[in-house]
Write a protein that holds these residues in place. Structure first.
Motif, PDB file in Angstrom:
ATOM      1  N   ARG A  98      37.346  50.702  34.400  1.00 40.31           N
ATOM      2  CA  ARG A  98      36.195  51.542  34.076  1.00 40.31           C
ATOM      3  C   ARG A  98      36.532  52.555  32.985  1.00 40.31           C
ATOM      4  NH1 ARG A  98      32.020  51.491  37.554  1.00 40.31           N
ATOM      5  NH2 ARG A  98      31.512  53.684  37.219  1.00 40.31           N
ATOM      6  N   SER A  99      37.786  52.971  32.953  1.00 36.56           N
ATOM      7  CA  SER A  99      38.193  53.948  31.940  1.00 36.56           C
ATOM      8  C   SER A  99      38.148  53.378  30.530  1.00 36.56           C
ATOM      9  CB  SER A  99      39.608  54.452  32.240  1.00 36.56           C
ATOM     10  OG  SER A  99      40.533  53.372  32.269  1.00 36.56           O
ATOM     11  N   ALA A 100      38.055  52.051  30.399  1.00 36.72           N
ATOM     12  CA  ALA A 100      37.972  51.431  29.065  1.00 36.72           C
ATOM     13  C   ALA A 100      36.638  51.727  28.383  1.00 36.72           C
ATOM     14  CB  ALA A 100      38.182  49.924  29.164  1.00 36.72           C
ATOM     15  N   LEU A 101      35.629  52.120  29.163  1.00 34.90           N
ATOM     16  CA  LEU A 101      34.345  52.518  28.581  1.00 34.90           C
ATOM     17  C   LEU A 101      34.468  53.958  28.107  1.00 34.90           C
ATOM     18  CD1 LEU A 101      31.855  50.982  31.175  1.00 34.90           C
ATOM     19  CD2 LEU A 101      32.251  50.205  28.851  1.00 34.90           C
ATOM     20  N   SER A 102      35.004  54.150  26.924  1.00 38.92           N
ATOM     21  CA  SER A 102      35.318  55.503  26.453  1.00 38.92           C
ATOM     22  C   SER A 102      34.084  56.252  25.960  1.00 38.92           C
ATOM     23  CB  SER A 102      36.369  55.433  25.341  1.00 38.92           C
ATOM     24  OG  SER A 102      35.877  54.676  24.248  1.00 38.92           O
TER      25      SER A 102
ATOM     26  N   VAL B 237      33.103  52.560  21.577  1.00 41.96           N
ATOM     27  CA  VAL B 237      32.404  52.386  22.840  1.00 41.96           C
ATOM     28  C   VAL B 237      33.371  51.920  23.920  1.00 41.96           C
ATOM     29  CG1 VAL B 237      30.553  51.156  24.045  1.00 41.96           C
ATOM     30  CG2 VAL B 237      30.237  51.878  21.673  1.00 41.96           C
ATOM     31  N   ILE B 238      34.207  50.942  23.580  1.00 43.91           N
ATOM     32  CA  ILE B 238      35.147  50.355  24.538  1.00 43.91           C
ATOM     33  C   ILE B 238      36.559  50.432  23.972  1.00 43.91           C
ATOM     34  CG2 ILE B 238      35.851  48.231  25.721  1.00 43.91           C
ATOM     35  CD1 ILE B 238      32.926  47.378  25.673  1.00 43.91           C
ATOM     36  N   ASP B 239      37.476  50.935  24.754  1.00 43.07           N
ATOM     37  CA  ASP B 239      38.894  50.948  24.383  1.00 43.07           C
ATOM     38  C   ASP B 239      39.501  49.625  24.824  1.00 43.07           C
ATOM     39  OD1 ASP B 239      41.545  51.375  23.917  1.00 43.07           O
ATOM     40  OD2 ASP B 239      41.776  53.026  25.345  1.00 43.07           O
ATOM     41  N   ASP B 240      39.492  48.649  23.915  1.00 46.03           N
ATOM     42  CA  ASP B 240      39.931  47.312  24.304  1.00 46.03           C
ATOM     43  C   ASP B 240      41.428  47.214  24.548  1.00 46.03           C
ATOM     44  OD1 ASP B 240      40.837  47.456  21.714  1.00 46.03           O
ATOM     45  OD2 ASP B 240      39.519  45.897  20.931  1.00 46.03           O
ATOM     46  N   SER B 241      42.188  48.270  24.247  1.00 40.00           N
ATOM     47  CA  SER B 241      43.623  48.237  24.544  1.00 40.00           C
ATOM     48  C   SER B 241      43.876  48.265  26.045  1.00 40.00           C
ATOM     49  CB  SER B 241      44.329  49.408  23.864  1.00 40.00           C
ATOM     50  OG  SER B 241      43.926  50.650  24.439  1.00 40.00           O
ATOM     51  N   GLN B 242      42.878  48.718  26.820  1.00 35.84           N
ATOM     52  CA  GLN B 242      43.034  48.773  28.267  1.00 35.84           C
ATOM     53  C   GLN B 242      42.622  47.471  28.963  1.00 35.84           C
ATOM     54  OE1 GLN B 242      41.601  52.308  30.306  1.00 35.84           O
ATOM     55  NE2 GLN B 242      41.311  53.344  28.336  1.00 35.84           N
ATOM     56  N   ILE B 243      41.939  46.600  28.245  1.00 34.58           N
ATOM     57  CA  ILE B 243      41.438  45.365  28.843  1.00 34.58           C
ATOM     58  C   ILE B 243      42.535  44.306  28.799  1.00 34.58           C
ATOM     59  CG2 ILE B 243      39.677  43.573  28.686  1.00 34.58           C
ATOM     60  CD1 ILE B 243      37.853  45.662  27.395  1.00 34.58           C
ATOM     61  N   ARG B 244      42.783  43.683  29.946  1.00 37.56           N
ATOM     62  CA  ARG B 244      43.918  42.771  30.071  1.00 37.56           C
ATOM     63  C   ARG B 244      43.450  41.341  30.349  1.00 37.56           C
ATOM     64  NH1 ARG B 244      44.954  47.286  32.977  1.00 37.56           N
ATOM     65  NH2 ARG B 244      44.359  46.288  34.936  1.00 37.56           N
ATOM     66  N   ALA B 245      43.977  40.406  29.587  1.00 34.66           N
ATOM     67  CA  ALA B 245      43.725  38.997  29.873  1.00 34.66           C
ATOM     68  C   ALA B 245      44.442  38.606  31.158  1.00 34.66           C
ATOM     69  CB  ALA B 245      44.198  38.127  28.715  1.00 34.66           C
TER      70      ALA B 245
ATOM     71  N   ASP C  47      33.856  40.338  31.439  1.00 35.57           N
ATOM     72  CA  ASP C  47      33.156  40.964  30.324  1.00 35.57           C
ATOM     73  C   ASP C  47      32.425  42.244  30.708  1.00 35.57           C
ATOM     74  OD1 ASP C  47      31.266  39.838  31.924  1.00 35.57           O
ATOM     75  OD2 ASP C  47      30.287  38.658  30.362  1.00 35.57           O
ATOM     76  N   GLY C  48      32.769  42.813  31.859  1.00 37.99           N
ATOM     77  CA  GLY C  48      32.153  44.068  32.283  1.00 37.99           C
ATOM     78  C   GLY C  48      33.130  44.902  33.068  1.00 37.99           C
ATOM     79  N   PRO C  49      32.862  46.203  33.190  1.00 36.36           N
ATOM     80  CA  PRO C  49      33.820  47.125  33.815  1.00 36.36           C
ATOM     81  C   PRO C  49      33.961  46.921  35.313  1.00 36.36           C
ATOM     82  CG  PRO C  49      31.761  48.245  33.334  1.00 36.36           C
ATOM     83  CD  PRO C  49      31.667  46.887  32.703  1.00 36.36           C
ATOM     84  N   ALA C  50      35.064  47.424  35.837  1.00 34.47           N
ATOM     85  CA  ALA C  50      35.404  47.272  37.250  1.00 34.47           C
ATOM     86  C   ALA C  50      34.452  48.063  38.142  1.00 34.47           C
ATOM     87  CB  ALA C  50      36.849  47.731  37.485  1.00 34.47           C
ATOM     88  N   SER C  51      34.565  47.811  39.424  1.00 32.29           N
ATOM     89  CA  SER C  51      33.711  48.432  40.426  1.00 32.29           C
ATOM     90  C   SER C  51      34.057  49.899  40.623  1.00 32.29           C
ATOM     91  CB  SER C  51      33.873  47.693  41.767  1.00 32.29           C
ATOM     92  OG  SER C  51      33.276  48.410  42.825  1.00 32.29           O
ATOM     93  N   VAL C  52      33.064  50.671  41.036  1.00 28.01           N
ATOM     94  CA  VAL C  52      33.292  52.063  41.389  1.00 28.01           C
ATOM     95  C   VAL C  52      34.194  52.175  42.616  1.00 28.01           C
ATOM     96  CG1 VAL C  52      31.263  52.277  42.902  1.00 28.01           C
ATOM     97  CG2 VAL C  52      32.125  54.292  41.704  1.00 28.01           C
ATOM     98  N   GLN C  53      34.268  51.109  43.434  1.00 31.01           N
ATOM     99  CA  GLN C  53      35.157  51.122  44.595  1.00 31.01           C
ATOM    100  C   GLN C  53      36.516  50.481  44.285  1.00 31.01           C
ATOM    101  OE1 GLN C  53      33.883  48.747  47.977  1.00 31.01           O
ATOM    102  NE2 GLN C  53      32.812  47.285  46.687  1.00 31.01           N
ATOM    103  N   GLY C  54      36.820  50.337  42.998  1.00 29.70           N
ATOM    104  CA  GLY C  54      38.070  49.717  42.579  1.00 29.70           C
ATOM    105  C   GLY C  54      37.857  48.249  42.310  1.00 29.70           C
ATOM    106  N   ARG C  55      37.591  47.506  43.364  1.00 27.36           N
ATOM    107  CA  ARG C  55      37.147  46.122  43.246  1.00 27.36           C
ATOM    108  C   ARG C  55      36.388  45.777  44.520  1.00 27.36           C
ATOM    109  NH1 ARG C  55      43.277  44.525  43.681  1.00 27.36           N
ATOM    110  NH2 ARG C  55      43.477  43.905  45.867  1.00 27.36           N
ATOM    111  N   PRO C  56      35.502  44.787  44.458  1.00 24.91           N
ATOM    112  CA  PRO C  56      34.761  44.402  45.665  1.00 24.91           C
ATOM    113  C   PRO C  56      35.716  44.056  46.804  1.00 24.91           C
ATOM    114  CG  PRO C  56      33.806  43.367  43.730  1.00 24.91           C
ATOM    115  CD  PRO C  56      35.079  44.012  43.279  1.00 24.91           C
TER     116      PRO C  56
END
Length: 297
Positions: free
Chosen positions: A140-144, A152-160, A175-184
């Motif tokens: 979620r922090s990648a959405l700067s 808009v997006i810090d793609d250095s934080q996005i991991r393949a 292709d979208g940010p993580a959950s507010v609860q970390g992950r489902p």
């Protein structure tokens, strides 16, 4: 204590119609029931896709939590991870996936045409690992949203993900940010098939039948210790019929009620139990189950 109502929503024999599912959800929300477990199969026919049902009901009943059933069969990991996370984000972290063991899917089978094993338990374990990696691949922090730098997006934080295993090859990321609860929340069933070691290593919660609860819960606690996890790292839910009073066996964190009768009887039972159940509004599913936040930052 968490309380879930189990429903198979569809137009087939013995299934709950969409209209009745909405009535039950309304009664459950007013009664303080934790949420609904939405099955992907009925007695003889498939149901409406549980992720579609969850998305529809969550728009009308946002205080409930939703457990979405899906087997590995026919569901490519990337597609299922993306679908579940989309519903989870829309509900502010009130979703879990009940991943059931099964076979493969045509997308994955095309890239791994000759898997080294046909063991559904081994497939489930690999699938669970992929889900966790995908759900953490876009923090979620990648959405700067940095206007000054026009970022808009810090793609250095996005991991393949770049996963290659016996059953699956998945590049990722999502292709979208993580959950507010970390992950489902990842929920396991079929403990006898999967084995306690696999469930202890990967699951956030497990559903056990009341008839097997005592011995299975003890075995699971031993497996958790062997995996370096604590009992508090996993929620144990006891599945039982809706008859009688709602109560969890000793050591359980909640119950999943599987009613054998129709919507009117379920609603009466829910209403009658309202005074004994209370769920805080606005909580994530992890918080409701007493689980810690888990995922990418």
């Amino acid at each position: 204590m968490s309380v879930f109502i189990e429903l198979a929503v569809g137009d087939g024999h013995g299934q709950t119609s969409p209209a009745d599912a909405a009535r039950i959800a309304d009664a459950a929300q007013h009664a303080g029931i934790t949420g609904l477990r939405l099955l992907d199969h009925g007695t003889t026919e498939p149901t409406i896709d549980p992720s579609v049902v969850a998305a529809h009901l969550a728009g009308r009943y946002p205080a409930l939590h939703y457990l979405i059933d899906a087997p590995t069969t026919g569901n490519a990991p990337y597609n299922l991870a993306r679908r579940v996370l989309s519903v989870d984000r829309a509900t502010a972290g009130r979703v879990g996936l009940v991943l059931r063991p099964g076979g493969g899917d045509e997308v994955s089978d095309a890239t791994t045409p000759q898997p080294v094993s046909s063991d559904p338990a081994q497939r489930w374990s690999e699938y669970a690992t992929i889900l966790a990696a995908l759900w953490e691949s876009f923090p979620r922090s990648a959405l700067s949203g940095d206007q000054q730098r026009a970022i808009v997006i810090d793609d250095s934080q996005i991991r393949a993900v770049d996963h290659t295993g016996p059953f699956y090859r998945v590049a990722g990321p999502l292709d979208g940010p993580a959950s507010v609860q970390g992950r489902p929340v990842l929920v396991a069933t079929d403990l006898d098939l999967l084995g306690s070691a696999r469930v202890a290593a990967a699951a956030d919660a497990v559903i056990l039948g009341t008839h097997e609860f005592g011995s299975s819960a003890d075995t699971l606690r031993t497996a958790l210790a062997a995996a370096g996890r604590h009992r508090s790292d996993i929620a144990i839910l006891a599945r039982s019929s809706g008859a009688g009073d709602v109560h969890a066996p000793p050591g359980a964190d909640g119950v999943v009620l599987a009613f054998a009768h129709g919507a009117d009887q379920i609603i009466r039972a829910i209403t009658g139990r309202a005074e004994n159940i209370s769920v805080p509004v606005g909580t994530t599913l992890r918080a409701e189950l007493g689980l810690r936040w888990q995922g990418a930052a």
